[in-house]
Design an enzyme around this catalytic site. Sequence first.
Site, PDB file in Angstrom:
ATOM      1  N   TYR A  25       0.830  -1.208   0.000  1.00  0.00           N
ATOM      2  CA  TYR A  25       0.000   0.000   0.000  1.00  0.00           C
ATOM      3  C   TYR A  25       0.867   1.261   0.000  1.00  0.00           C
ATOM      4  O   TYR A  25       0.439   2.293  -0.507  1.00  0.00           O
ATOM      5  CB  TYR A  25      -0.945  -0.017   1.200  1.00  0.00           C
ATOM      6  CG  TYR A  25      -2.137  -0.919   1.005  1.00  0.00           C
ATOM      7  CD1 TYR A  25      -3.294  -0.453   0.401  1.00  0.00           C
ATOM      8  CD2 TYR A  25      -2.090  -2.247   1.411  1.00  0.00           C
ATOM      9  CE1 TYR A  25      -4.385  -1.274   0.206  1.00  0.00           C
ATOM     10  CE2 TYR A  25      -3.178  -3.088   1.228  1.00  0.00           C
ATOM     11  CZ  TYR A  25      -4.319  -2.600   0.620  1.00  0.00           C
ATOM     12  OH  TYR A  25      -5.397  -3.426   0.425  1.00  0.00           O
TER      13      TYR A  25
ATOM     14  N   GLU B 221      -7.843  -7.386   5.493  1.00  0.00           N
ATOM     15  CA  GLU B 221      -6.981  -8.426   4.920  1.00  0.00           C
ATOM     16  C   GLU B 221      -6.179  -9.144   6.003  1.00  0.00           C
ATOM     17  O   GLU B 221      -5.984 -10.367   5.942  1.00  0.00           O
ATOM     18  CB  GLU B 221      -6.071  -7.805   3.861  1.00  0.00           C
ATOM     19  CG  GLU B 221      -6.840  -7.392   2.617  1.00  0.00           C
ATOM     20  CD  GLU B 221      -6.179  -6.279   1.822  1.00  0.00           C
ATOM     21  OE1 GLU B 221      -4.948  -6.105   1.929  1.00  0.00           O
ATOM     22  OE2 GLU B 221      -6.907  -5.568   1.101  1.00  0.00           O
TER      23      GLU B 221
END
Length: 396
Positions: free
Chosen positions: A98, A140
């Site tokens: 990310y 996640e």
Amino acid sequence: MLSEQSRPVIRATLPAVGAAIGEITELFYRKLFADRPELLRDLFNRGNQATGEQQQALAGSIAAFAGLLLERPDARPDALLGRIAHKHASLGITSEQYKLVHQHLFAAIAEVLGDAVTSEVAAAWDEVYWLMANALIATETRLYQETGVPEGATWRPMEITERREETPDAVSFLLRPADGGPAAPFAPGQYVSVRVELPDGARQIRQYSLSAAPGGPQWRITVKRAAGDPAGEVSSWLHAHARPGDVLSVSRPFGDVVLPEGDGPLLLASAGIGTTPVLAILGHLAATGATRPVAVLHGDRTPAGHAHRDELRALVRSLPAAELHLWYEEPGDTAPEAAQGRPTVAGLALPAGLTAYLCGPLPFLRAVRGDLLSRGVPAEAVHYEVFGPDLWLGQD
């Protein structure tokens, strides 16, 4: 929740960012792949990149999330984030990635919007990004924990034990863990990712629904050969090369469009290879002796092209309160019970408390979902699974 100082900035700039989001995401991917070419080779779907569908999906998710922060600040966009998180977990995405996305995405925003990106604007959109990213990372992380694997370690070698030609364009594979252990449990409706090494050395990944009921020692997937290159490069490789005894790299099962608990009425509507998760759901209902009402709708081009056609009929017959409705664009004389055309809920009884599950191409999903909503089925009761990038994010 978006901060009070960022809210007016996002509201003022969302139209401009939304208008340019397609250009931003296209530039983002160019920057990302120039910096990390292995991501295009071994993680991202080259077919979806070539068609632009991945760019559209990213753009849609960002715009939808920003809009939800403004219009529904107290609501958790679980449907939007959950679908993305499950897909990411099936690919082995990690939290560190990310940061890389942030780097190149904000470089693309600055380049496309130029002087409009003041420090105040940059800070507000940075907040939007990390609100979305951190929510996804948290989901996640939970998915990896529930699956019992470290972050990103979703892959497991699976041996093909059986291959069956279902139609000229669809083949099914039975899979068992290469170490001889039992296949992991899964929820009816979930999918796995399959990673194969192609002739050019790329390791491309595609998702396939688990097409038989859970609880057995093996999994089954059914692969339809997709047209075009690179769009169909993985399915074409599997059709041409995958044989019993071969070992594939397969993810743990993921996906949030799954059979709900309870005994309320169900509508399972599919088109084409979208029948695969429906088979798993029906198989589970049959195995557990379910008596809940189930309406099954399926459409295909021809009876000969309908994968698992006889199995679908048998599963519906095994359920005491199930009914099957078939449509074929070209029915011929081998399916006298089927209607000609495409599936529709017109004329179908829709009882109160109905939960609907749809799987198939986007035009099919939109048409059936729109018909259900027009007949009073609540939007939250209509769930869908789409193969490939979700170009419909945020429209639930």
